[in-house]
Design a protein around this motif. Structure first.
Motif, PDB file in Angstrom:
ATOM      1  N   GLY A 102      13.969 -27.167 -14.914  1.00  0.00           N
ATOM      2  CA  GLY A 102      13.076 -27.767 -13.882  1.00  0.00           C
ATOM      3  C   GLY A 102      13.877 -28.486 -12.741  1.00  0.00           C
ATOM      4  N   LEU A 103      15.171 -28.014 -12.486  1.00  0.00           N
ATOM      5  CA  LEU A 103      16.031 -28.637 -11.590  1.00  0.00           C
ATOM      6  C   LEU A 103      15.553 -28.256 -10.060  1.00  0.00           C
ATOM      7  CD1 LEU A 103      19.530 -28.805 -13.375  1.00  0.00           C
ATOM      8  CD2 LEU A 103      17.759 -30.341 -13.303  1.00  0.00           C
ATOM      9  N   GLN A 104      15.927 -28.918  -9.014  1.00  0.00           N
ATOM     10  CA  GLN A 104      15.559 -28.499  -7.800  1.00  0.00           C
ATOM     11  C   GLN A 104      17.006 -28.418  -6.958  1.00  0.00           C
ATOM     12  OE1 GLN A 104      12.930 -30.795  -5.471  1.00  0.00           O
ATOM     13  NE2 GLN A 104      13.228 -29.220  -3.690  1.00  0.00           N
ATOM     14  N   MET A 105      17.466 -27.248  -6.704  1.00  0.00           N
ATOM     15  CA  MET A 105      18.595 -27.105  -6.014  1.00  0.00           C
ATOM     16  C   MET A 105      18.582 -27.048  -4.516  1.00  0.00           C
ATOM     17  SD  MET A 105      20.868 -24.798  -8.738  1.00  0.00           S
ATOM     18  CE  MET A 105      22.509 -25.164  -7.711  1.00  0.00           C
ATOM     19  N   VAL A 106      19.044 -28.014  -3.537  1.00  0.00           N
ATOM     20  CA  VAL A 106      18.954 -27.953  -2.034  1.00  0.00           C
ATOM     21  C   VAL A 106      20.259 -27.811  -1.365  1.00  0.00           C
ATOM     22  CG1 VAL A 106      18.275 -29.118  -0.118  1.00  0.00           C
ATOM     23  CG2 VAL A 106      17.048 -29.494  -2.225  1.00  0.00           C
ATOM     24  N   ILE A 107      20.395 -26.634  -0.628  1.00  0.00           N
ATOM     25  CA  ILE A 107      21.705 -26.426   0.031  1.00  0.00           C
ATOM     26  C   ILE A 107      21.426 -26.399   1.379  1.00  0.00           C
ATOM     27  CG2 ILE A 107      23.529 -24.618   0.469  1.00  0.00           C
ATOM     28  CD1 ILE A 107      22.698 -23.411  -2.442  1.00  0.00           C
ATOM     29  N   GLU A 108      22.259 -27.426   2.273  1.00  0.00           N
ATOM     30  CA  GLU A 108      22.198 -27.416   3.403  1.00  0.00           C
ATOM     31  C   GLU A 108      23.363 -27.390   4.199  1.00  0.00           C
ATOM     32  OE1 GLU A 108      20.625 -31.411   3.838  1.00  0.00           O
ATOM     33  OE2 GLU A 108      18.603 -30.742   3.433  1.00  0.00           O
ATOM     34  N   GLY A 109      23.445 -27.117   5.559  1.00  0.00           N
ATOM     35  CA  GLY A 109      24.611 -27.009   6.415  1.00  0.00           C
ATOM     36  C   GLY A 109      25.494 -25.711   6.352  1.00  0.00           C
ATOM     37  N   ASN A 110      26.316 -25.524   7.044  1.00  0.00           N
ATOM     38  CA  ASN A 110      27.281 -24.211   7.235  1.00  0.00           C
ATOM     39  C   ASN A 110      28.665 -24.761   7.652  1.00  0.00           C
ATOM     40  OD1 ASN A 110      25.575 -21.844   7.162  1.00  0.00           O
ATOM     41  ND2 ASN A 110      24.403 -22.954   8.371  1.00  0.00           N
ATOM     42  N   GLY A 111      29.576 -24.064   7.218  1.00  0.00           N
ATOM     43  CA  GLY A 111      30.932 -24.107   7.615  1.00  0.00           C
ATOM     44  C   GLY A 111      31.839 -23.048   7.130  1.00  0.00           C
ATOM     45  N   VAL A 112      32.999 -22.966   7.883  1.00  0.00           N
ATOM     46  CA  VAL A 112      34.090 -21.820   7.648  1.00  0.00           C
ATOM     47  C   VAL A 112      35.297 -22.744   7.640  1.00  0.00           C
ATOM     48  CG1 VAL A 112      35.247 -19.786   8.461  1.00  0.00           C
ATOM     49  CG2 VAL A 112      32.942 -20.314   8.837  1.00  0.00           C
ATOM     50  N   VAL A 113      36.067 -22.422   6.132  1.00  0.00           N
ATOM     51  CA  VAL A 113      37.255 -22.987   6.017  1.00  0.00           C
ATOM     52  C   VAL A 113      38.310 -21.938   5.747  1.00  0.00           C
ATOM     53  CG1 VAL A 113      36.304 -25.031   5.233  1.00  0.00           C
ATOM     54  CG2 VAL A 113      36.902 -23.330   3.557  1.00  0.00           C
ATOM     55  N   VAL A 156      36.879 -18.556   4.814  1.00  0.00           N
ATOM     56  CA  VAL A 156      35.666 -18.415   3.644  1.00  0.00           C
ATOM     57  C   VAL A 156      34.689 -19.132   4.436  1.00  0.00           C
ATOM     58  CG1 VAL A 156      35.236 -18.772   1.548  1.00  0.00           C
ATOM     59  CG2 VAL A 156      37.439 -18.424   1.936  1.00  0.00           C
ATOM     60  N   ALA A 157      33.390 -18.150   4.351  1.00  0.00           N
ATOM     61  CA  ALA A 157      31.995 -19.208   4.599  1.00  0.00           C
ATOM     62  C   ALA A 157      31.550 -20.035   3.411  1.00  0.00           C
ATOM     63  CB  ALA A 157      31.076 -18.127   5.259  1.00  0.00           C
ATOM     64  N   VAL A 158      31.621 -21.057   3.595  1.00  0.00           N
ATOM     65  CA  VAL A 158      31.279 -22.193   2.530  1.00  0.00           C
ATOM     66  C   VAL A 158      29.887 -21.903   1.801  1.00  0.00           C
ATOM     67  CG1 VAL A 158      31.666 -24.445   1.183  1.00  0.00           C
ATOM     68  CG2 VAL A 158      33.115 -23.673   2.990  1.00  0.00           C
TER      69      VAL A 158
END
Length: 533
Positions: free
Chosen positions: A419-430, A398-400
């Motif tokens: 008014g929330l700011q959502m920041v998604i960083e990085g990659n990983g497969v589990v 699964v690509a997280v």
């Protein structure tokens, strides 16, 4: 080595030790004991003869070893006569030479009134005694060399008298043998007895080119009575040594057999009384290759399997307890969640059935009833889904990051409203069950959006080993933090949170072997989902 072979080897070793001891006794000790016994016997015999002669002044009633070679010399205190007596004769020697008489008087002085004892006890007199004996020898050589002892003016006169029985009367023939040693040598062996002792005489006869040679060797015949006292006297020592060897060997051998049995019994006892048996703590330490060692190792292996089965049973009991708790939690949660849509649906249906006020317009409120029914179906589906996936985990890659972005899109409207700011960083497969992982991330994002104050930020950091979601502007009460993963524990002061989001996420994490931890950080709450099992 098996017990049968060990017992056989023990018997062989013990037999070898006993044989070695007996052989050593007969080879090393018995000859010396025999020599010592014979020497003491000869000493006793000469003392007995001496005392008997002193009483009787005759050999008539004395028992003598080898009577043909035993004699006694008697030197009177005065006069010039010396007597030599044996079993068959009495010899009177008359000393006529003045020098011999002087030496004889000197000898009388040495033995007079215990003087001989004093001479013997005194170290200085040893030289005098040796000098005296030397003078006797030299004088005899000088006097008798070339002398005619039969003449009237000889240094001594000799008178012979026959005493007691003759040799023919004392000795009785026992046997005679002839031995052919070689073509020119014959040995004649004859044995006689005097009633107390036996004697053997060997006569060797040989023929040479110029002579006929005869050699005579008289000996005393060995008797069983001489060795019997030695053997009988040694029996206590032999018995004691044999008993000691057998005792020590038996103690050693029984220790080799009994000690492993005692160890095995203690091992079984410790295993029986221990509340939780640990094979490493109660290890059966024995390298023996016999049946006892094999039994001990097999028993220890059995205990190990029982321990593993016990641990597995405890693990399954824990899972059953957790499952029972989950069933209870979701039963309570679902019943609580179903109350609201059921009550709303019943209110709408009753209003439409009774045509009360606005509820007469069925076209408007029937869709509302349907909406409440769909909400109830969603709750039921979630419960069934939870039970299904708990028993049917299907893992895949699964690509997280993709899954997080997909779920974050579902909360985009709510995040925009606050008014929330959502920041998604990085990659990983589990490697995980996709739907179960989706439920975990969904609950974590739902909690983050719900509890994050307006205008704050939510960060999601992704790798192949960990997912870290942090929402800022809020913290969890320190009293609630240790129990935040338990059911119905919520920090929502408004009472709208049901306290099941983190519990469901933690439950699914445990099913897949993941670890989840919730901590307060500076001006925020951080949830770490570890993918390392």
């Amino acid at each position: 080595m098996g017990l049968r072979k060990k017992t056989f080897l023990y018997s062989v070793v013990l037999a070898v030790i006993m044989i070695a001891f007996i052989i050593g006794y007969f080879v090393l000790m018995l000859p010396s004991l025999y020599v010592d016994y014979v020497m003491n016997s000869n000493l006793e015999s000469v003392v007995e003869i001496q005392r008997g002669y002193m009483e009787q002044r005759s050999y008539d009633h004395l028992t003598v070893k080898n009577p043909s070679s035993v004699y006694t010399m008697e030197i009177p205190n005065t006069g010039n006569e010396v007597y030599i007596a044996g079993k068959f004769f009495k010899l009177t020697i008359i000393v006529q030479d003045e020098e011999l008489l002087n030496l004889l008087d000197r000898a009388r002085m040495m033995i007079e009134e215990g003087g001989l004892e004093k001479e013997v006890e005194s170290s200085d007199s040893e030289k005098d005694l040796a000098e005296f004996v030397g003078q006797w020898q030299n004088k005899f050589k000088d006097i008798f060399a070339g002398q005619n002892l039969i003449s009237e003016d000889a240094p001594i006169k000799v008178r012979l008298e026959q005493k007691g029985q003759s040799g023919d009367q004392i000795y009785q023939g026992e046997y005679a043998n002839m031995h052919m040693i070689s073509g020119d040598t014959i040995v004649y062996e004859a044995g006689v007895s005097d009633g107390n002792y036996s004697y053997t005489t060997y006569i060797a006869m040989s023929r040479t080119q110029d002579a006929f040679v005869i050699t005579v060797l008289p000996t005393m015949t060995p008797q069983m009575e001489e060795i019997t006292p030695i053997v009988m006297g040694s029996l206590p020592m032999i018995a004691a040594v044999i008993f000691l060897v057998v005792l020590v060997s038996s103690i050693f051998f029984s220790g080799k057999i009994v000690n492993p049995i005692i160890s095995l019994a203690n091992h079984a006892e410790n295993a029986g009384i221990a509340e939780r048996f640990d094979p490493g703590e109660f290890a059966f330490s024995s390298d023996s290759k016999d049946e006892i060692g094999i039994l001990g190792r097999n028993l220890h292996e059995l205990y190990g399997k029982l321990h593993d089965n016990y641990e597995e049973l405890e693990r399954k009991n824990c899972l059953l307890e957790e499952e029972n708790e989950r069933q209870e939690v979701f039963l309570r949660a679902s019943s609580h969640q179903l109350k609201t849509p059921i009550a709303a649906a019943l209110l709408l249906v009753e209003g439409m059935m009774n045509e009360v006020g606005k509820y007469k317009d069925t076209k408007i409120y029937l869709p509302e009833v349907k909406k409440q029914l769909l909400s109830m179906r969603k709750i039921v589906e979630d419960i069934l889904y939870l039970n299904y996936h708990a028993e049917n985990i299907q893992q895949e890659e699964v690509a997280v990051a993709t899954l997080v972005r997909e779920l974050a899109g579902d909360y985009a409207v709510q995040a925009e409203d606050k008014g929330l700011q959502m920041v998604i960083e990085g990659n990983g497969v589990v490697f995980a069950d996709r739907e179960m992982l989706k439920k975990i991330i969904d609950n974590l994002l739902s909690n983050a959006v719900w509890y994050t104050p307006k205008g704050q930020q939510i960060n999601a950091e992704i790798s192949s080993t960990e997912l870290c979601i942090t929402n800022y502007g809020v913290t969890i009460d320190d009293k609630l933090l240790p129990n935040v993963l338990k059911p119905f524990v919520s920090s929502d002061g408004r009472g709208k949170g049901k306290g099941l989001g983190l519990y469901v996420a933690a439950y699914y994490s445990r099913l897949m072997g993941y670890g989840m931890k919730v901590d307060n950080i500076e001006n925020g709450v951080q949830v770490k989902l570890s993918f390392e099992k």
